[in-house]
Design a protein around this motif. Structure first.
Motif, PDB file in Angstrom:
ATOM      1  N   ILE A   1       0.916  -0.991   0.026  1.00 40.39           N
ATOM      2  CA  ILE A   1       0.004   0.114   0.200  1.00 40.39           C
ATOM      3  C   ILE A   1       0.835   1.172   0.057  1.00 40.39           C
ATOM      4  N   PHE A   2       1.985   1.287   0.898  1.00 40.01           N
ATOM      5  CA  PHE A   2       2.764   2.451   1.099  1.00 40.01           C
ATOM      6  C   PHE A   2       4.011   2.330   0.122  1.00 40.01           C
ATOM      7  N   LYS A   3       3.901   1.926  -0.910  1.00 38.86           N
ATOM      8  CA  LYS A   3       5.027   1.957  -1.992  1.00 38.86           C
ATOM      9  C   LYS A   3       5.209   3.205  -2.434  1.00 38.86           C
ATOM     10  N   GLU A   4       6.331   3.560  -2.946  1.00 39.62           N
ATOM     11  CA  GLU A   4       6.696   4.705  -3.645  1.00 39.62           C
ATOM     12  C   GLU A   4       6.051   5.084  -4.826  1.00 39.62           C
ATOM     13  N   GLY A   5       5.369   6.113  -4.956  1.00 37.75           N
ATOM     14  CA  GLY A   5       4.520   6.351  -6.267  1.00 37.75           C
ATOM     15  C   GLY A   5       2.944   6.642  -5.563  1.00 37.75           C
ATOM     16  N   ASN A   6       2.608   5.643  -4.721  1.00 37.84           N
ATOM     17  CA  ASN A   6       1.143   5.785  -4.237  1.00 37.84           C
ATOM     18  C   ASN A   6       1.037   7.021  -3.286  1.00 37.84           C
ATOM     19  N   ARG A   7       0.009   7.774  -3.828  1.00 41.94           N
ATOM     20  CA  ARG A   7      -0.400   9.067  -3.194  1.00 41.94           C
ATOM     21  C   ARG A   7      -1.509   8.934  -1.824  1.00 41.94           C
ATOM     22  N   SER A   8      -1.979   7.728  -1.803  1.00 41.93           N
ATOM     23  CA  SER A   8      -2.979   7.618  -0.759  1.00 41.93           C
ATOM     24  C   SER A   8      -2.985   6.019  -0.547  1.00 41.93           C
ATOM     25  N   GLY A   9      -3.828   5.629   0.879  1.00 39.65           N
ATOM     26  CA  GLY A   9      -3.859   4.259   0.987  1.00 39.65           C
ATOM     27  C   GLY A   9      -4.163   4.282   2.582  1.00 39.65           C
ATOM     28  N   TRP A  10      -4.261   2.975   2.954  1.00 40.14           N
ATOM     29  CA  TRP A  10      -4.376   2.688   4.548  1.00 40.14           C
ATOM     30  C   TRP A  10      -4.390   1.370   4.605  1.00 40.14           C
ATOM     31  N   ILE A  11      -4.112   0.930   6.108  1.00 44.02           N
ATOM     32  CA  ILE A  11      -4.221  -0.121   6.548  1.00 44.02           C
ATOM     33  C   ILE A  11      -4.626  -0.091   8.064  1.00 44.02           C
ATOM     34  N   LEU A  12      -5.569  -0.899   8.382  1.00 45.58           N
ATOM     35  CA  LEU A  12      -6.251  -1.198   9.523  1.00 45.58           C
ATOM     36  C   LEU A  12      -5.958  -2.353  10.278  1.00 45.58           C
ATOM     37  N   LEU A  13      -5.273  -2.073  11.640  1.00 42.95           N
ATOM     38  CA  LEU A  13      -5.097  -3.386  12.562  1.00 42.95           C
ATOM     39  C   LEU A  13      -5.944  -3.356  13.631  1.00 42.95           C
ATOM     40  N   GLY A  14      -6.380  -4.663  13.887  1.00 43.16           N
ATOM     41  CA  GLY A  14      -7.183  -4.843  15.428  1.00 43.16           C
ATOM     42  C   GLY A  14      -6.876  -6.015  16.061  1.00 43.16           C
ATOM     43  N   TYR A  15      -7.635  -6.164  17.171  1.00 38.55           N
ATOM     44  CA  TYR A  15      -7.348  -7.281  17.933  1.00 38.55           C
ATOM     45  C   TYR A  15      -8.230  -8.499  17.637  1.00 38.55           C
ATOM     46  N   GLU A  16      -7.510  -9.772  17.693  1.00 34.56           N
ATOM     47  CA  GLU A  16      -8.313 -11.030  17.121  1.00 34.56           C
ATOM     48  C   GLU A  16      -8.960 -11.412  18.618  1.00 34.56           C
ATOM     49  N   GLY A  17     -10.586 -11.300  18.468  1.00 33.86           N
ATOM     50  CA  GLY A  17     -11.409 -11.518  19.668  1.00 33.86           C
ATOM     51  C   GLY A  17     -10.747 -10.656  20.887  1.00 33.86           C
ATOM     52  N   LYS A  18     -10.852 -11.616  22.156  1.00 31.60           N
ATOM     53  CA  LYS A  18     -10.661 -10.641  23.231  1.00 31.60           C
ATOM     54  C   LYS A  18      -9.143 -11.093  23.546  1.00 31.60           C
ATOM     55  N   SER A  19      -8.112 -11.395  22.705  1.00 32.58           N
ATOM     56  CA  SER A  19      -6.925 -11.846  22.932  1.00 32.58           C
ATOM     57  C   SER A  19      -6.134 -10.440  22.878  1.00 32.58           C
ATOM     58  N   ASN A  20      -4.824 -10.588  23.260  1.00 28.41           N
ATOM     59  CA  ASN A  20      -3.760  -9.613  23.003  1.00 28.41           C
ATOM     60  C   ASN A  20      -2.989  -9.714  21.728  1.00 28.41           C
ATOM     61  N   HIS A  21      -3.507 -10.329  20.559  1.00 28.08           N
ATOM     62  CA  HIS A  21      -3.043 -10.674  19.326  1.00 28.08           C
ATOM     63  C   HIS A  21      -3.465  -9.683  18.320  1.00 28.08           C
ATOM     64  N   ILE A  22      -2.530  -8.742  17.900  1.00 26.88           N
ATOM     65  CA  ILE A  22      -3.169  -7.584  16.758  1.00 26.88           C
ATOM     66  C   ILE A  22      -2.574  -8.538  15.462  1.00 26.88           C
ATOM     67  N   LYS A  23      -3.678  -8.129  14.404  1.00 28.93           N
ATOM     68  CA  LYS A  23      -3.822  -8.512  13.133  1.00 28.93           C
ATOM     69  C   LYS A  23      -4.200  -7.554  12.072  1.00 28.93           C
ATOM     70  N   LEU A  24      -4.020  -7.979  10.879  1.00 27.17           N
ATOM     71  CA  LEU A  24      -4.420  -6.945   9.907  1.00 27.17           C
ATOM     72  C   LEU A  24      -5.852  -7.199   9.790  1.00 27.17           C
ATOM     73  N   VAL A  25      -6.785  -6.007   9.749  1.00 27.34           N
ATOM     74  CA  VAL A  25      -8.074  -6.313   9.470  1.00 27.34           C
ATOM     75  C   VAL A  25      -8.336  -5.977   8.343  1.00 27.34           C
TER      76      VAL A  25
END
Length: 161
Positions: free
Chosen positions: A36-60
């Motif tokens: 998403i954030f490679k050179e030449g890209n002028r916009s983009g986003w990534i969203l991360l969140g927790y897997e259930g009630k755990s303390n494991h963060i993953k790509l949403v």
């Protein structure tokens, strides 16, 4: 660890050492970030969140559009983390800003807020380099204009509320 004596021979701990460890799916997150954030890209986003009630963060989710496209994915009862790229101008030359945003939904309980707040530094370190770090609590104001305004060095508050 501290102890204190209460009522005769009963000992109670008044302070304990508790660490809130976090695990992060760093390979999937780094892969999404590099595409998403490679050179030449002028916009983009990534969203991360927790897997259930755990303390494991993953790509949403991730996308090539504006931050507004991600706003509907922000959950009122969760703590989430995002990185957005927005177009910018510097000395009349087009450039971009990569901005880290820690989202705390308005329905997140106070204890959970405190626990998850300790993970912010680990997530931000994974997403480096960034031009600015913001905190967001209101998805209605989550748009490119507000993010650009709040990410400026003279903006005062770095909170999207």
């Amino acid at each position: 660890r501290y102890q204190r004596r209460v009522r005769g021979s009963c000992w109670l701990r008044s302070r304990t050492n508790i660490t809130m460890s976090v695990t992060i799916d760093s390979s999937a997150i780094k892969q999404a970030k590099s595409s998403i954030f490679k050179e030449g890209n002028r916009s983009g986003w990534i969203l991360l969140g927790y897997e259930g009630k755990s303390n494991h963060i993953k790509l949403v989710a991730s996308g090539n559009g504006k931050p507004e496209e991600m706003a509907h994915l922000l959950k009122d009862d969760e703590v989430q983390y995002a990185m957005v790229r927005i177009p910018d101008q510097k000395d009349e030359h087009p450039t971009v800003k990569d901005i880290y945003i820690a989202w705390t939904g308005p329905k997140v309980k106070i204890i959970e807020r405190g626990k998850k707040k300790t993970h912010t530094g680990d997530v931000e370190a994974l997403l480096q380099p960034v031009h600015a770090s913001l905190t967001a609590t209101n998805s209605k104001n989550f748009n490119e204009h507000v993010i650009r305004d709040k990410s400026g060095p003279l903006s005062g508050s770095h909170v999207i509320d």
